[in-house]
Write a protein that holds these residues in place. Structure first.
Motif, short mmCIF file in Angstrom:
data_model
loop_
_atom_site.label_atom_id
_atom_site.label_comp_id
_atom_site.label_asym_id
_atom_site.label_seq_id
_atom_site.Cartn_x
_atom_site.Cartn_y
_atom_site.Cartn_z
N GLU A 58 0.81 -1.22 0.00
CA GLU A 58 0.00 0.00 0.00
C GLU A 58 0.84 1.27 0.00
O GLU A 58 0.31 2.37 -0.07
CB GLU A 58 -0.98 0.02 1.18
N ILE A 59 2.15 1.13 0.04
CA ILE A 59 3.06 2.27 -0.04
C ILE A 59 3.60 2.37 -1.46
O ILE A 59 4.09 1.39 -2.02
CB ILE A 59 4.23 2.11 0.95
N THR A 60 3.53 3.57 -2.02
CA THR A 60 4.13 3.80 -3.33
C THR A 60 5.57 4.26 -3.13
O THR A 60 5.81 5.26 -2.44
CB THR A 60 3.35 4.88 -4.10
N VAL A 61 6.52 3.53 -3.67
CA VAL A 61 7.92 3.92 -3.60
C VAL A 61 8.22 4.71 -4.86
O VAL A 61 8.20 4.17 -5.97
CB VAL A 61 8.85 2.70 -3.46
N ARG A 62 8.44 6.01 -4.69
CA ARG A 62 8.67 6.90 -5.83
C ARG A 62 10.10 6.82 -6.35
O ARG A 62 10.34 6.95 -7.55
CB ARG A 62 8.37 8.35 -5.44
N ARG A 63 11.04 6.64 -5.42
CA ARG A 63 12.44 6.70 -5.82
C ARG A 63 13.30 6.06 -4.74
O ARG A 63 13.02 6.19 -3.56
CB ARG A 63 12.81 8.16 -6.00
N VAL A 64 14.36 5.38 -5.15
CA VAL A 64 15.35 4.82 -4.24
C VAL A 64 16.71 5.22 -4.78
O VAL A 64 17.02 4.94 -5.94
CB VAL A 64 15.24 3.28 -4.14
N ASP A 65 17.50 5.89 -3.95
CA ASP A 65 18.81 6.38 -4.38
C ASP A 65 19.90 5.92 -3.43
O ASP A 65 19.67 5.80 -2.23
CB ASP A 65 18.85 7.91 -4.38
N ALA A 66 21.09 5.72 -3.97
CA ALA A 66 22.29 5.51 -3.16
C ALA A 66 22.99 6.85 -3.02
O ALA A 66 23.26 7.52 -4.02
CB ALA A 66 23.21 4.49 -3.82
N LEU A 67 23.24 7.25 -1.78
CA LEU A 67 23.93 8.52 -1.50
C LEU A 67 25.39 8.22 -1.23
O LEU A 67 25.73 7.59 -0.24
CB LEU A 67 23.29 9.22 -0.30
N ARG A 68 26.23 8.69 -2.12
CA ARG A 68 27.65 8.31 -2.07
C ARG A 68 28.55 9.31 -1.36
O ARG A 68 29.74 9.12 -1.32
CB ARG A 68 28.14 8.06 -3.48
N HIS A 69 28.02 10.36 -0.79
CA HIS A 69 28.88 11.40 -0.22
C HIS A 69 28.98 11.35 1.30
O HIS A 69 29.56 12.23 1.91
CB HIS A 69 28.38 12.78 -0.66
N LEU A 70 28.46 10.31 1.93
CA LEU A 70 28.50 10.21 3.39
C LEU A 70 29.66 9.33 3.83
O LEU A 70 30.02 8.38 3.13
CB LEU A 70 27.17 9.65 3.90
N PRO A 71 30.26 9.62 4.97
CA PRO A 71 31.43 8.85 5.43
C PRO A 71 31.02 7.49 6.03
O PRO A 71 30.71 7.39 7.21
CB PRO A 71 32.05 9.75 6.49
N SER A 72 31.00 6.47 5.21
CA SER A 72 30.64 5.12 5.65
C SER A 72 31.21 4.14 4.64
O SER A 72 31.57 4.52 3.53
CB SER A 72 29.12 4.97 5.72
N ASP A 73 31.28 2.87 5.03
CA ASP A 73 31.75 1.87 4.08
C ASP A 73 30.66 1.49 3.07
O ASP A 73 30.95 0.98 2.00
CB ASP A 73 32.28 0.63 4.79
N ARG A 78 18.43 6.37 0.31
CA ARG A 78 17.31 7.29 0.51
C ARG A 78 16.11 6.72 -0.24
O ARG A 78 16.21 6.34 -1.40
CB ARG A 78 17.64 8.67 -0.04
N VAL A 79 14.97 6.69 0.46
CA VAL A 79 13.75 6.16 -0.13
C VAL A 79 12.67 7.22 -0.05
O VAL A 79 12.36 7.71 1.03
CB VAL A 79 13.28 4.88 0.62
N ASP A 80 12.12 7.61 -1.19
CA ASP A 80 11.00 8.55 -1.23
C ASP A 80 9.71 7.75 -1.34
O ASP A 80 9.52 6.99 -2.29
CB ASP A 80 11.12 9.50 -2.43
N LEU A 81 8.84 7.94 -0.34
CA LEU A 81 7.61 7.15 -0.23
C LEU A 81 6.39 8.04 -0.37
O LEU A 81 6.43 9.23 -0.08
CB LEU A 81 7.54 6.47 1.14
N GLU A 82 5.29 7.42 -0.77
CA GLU A 82 4.00 8.13 -0.80
C GLU A 82 2.94 7.22 -0.20
O GLU A 82 2.82 6.04 -0.56
CB GLU A 82 3.64 8.48 -2.24
N LEU A 83 2.18 7.79 0.74
CA LEU A 83 1.08 7.07 1.36
C LEU A 83 -0.22 7.72 0.96
O LEU A 83 -0.31 8.94 0.88
CB LEU A 83 1.20 7.10 2.89
#
Length: 86
Positions: A58-73, A78-83
């Motif tokens: 019942e959740i519409t997933v509009r977009r899923v992105d990988a954010l490459r600028h954060l300090p992690s391995d 990021r998930v953009d959702l619509e209810l």
């Protein structure tokens, strides 16, 4: 499954540390739809698809992105959702 303890729409996001069949198996077990941000590990030059988002139907997933600028391995996901309004 543990998600049955909670009412309403559900979202699970995480590092599965498995680039093969685990995401599809987990989605089926949880009754959720899998969404991938693509390759997310290692963050310096991603070659593996390890990080996933799962959402109720019942959740519409509009977009899923990988954010490459954060300090992690891993790249952050990021998930953009619509209810729908109740």
């Amino acid at each position: 499954n543990a998600l049955s303890l909670f009412d309403g729409p559900k979202v699970v996001v995480g590092d599965l540390n498995d680039g093969r069949d685990a995401p599809l198996y987990l989605a089926e077990r949880l009754g959720l739809v899998p969404h991938s941000a693509g390759r997310t590990f290692p963050s310096t030059l991603p070659t593996l698809r390890l990080d996933w988002a799962f959402a109720s139907r019942e959740i519409t997933v509009r977009r899923v992105d990988a954010l490459r600028h954060l300090p992690s391995d891993h790249c952050a996901v990021r998930v953009d959702l619509e209810l729908e309004a109740a």
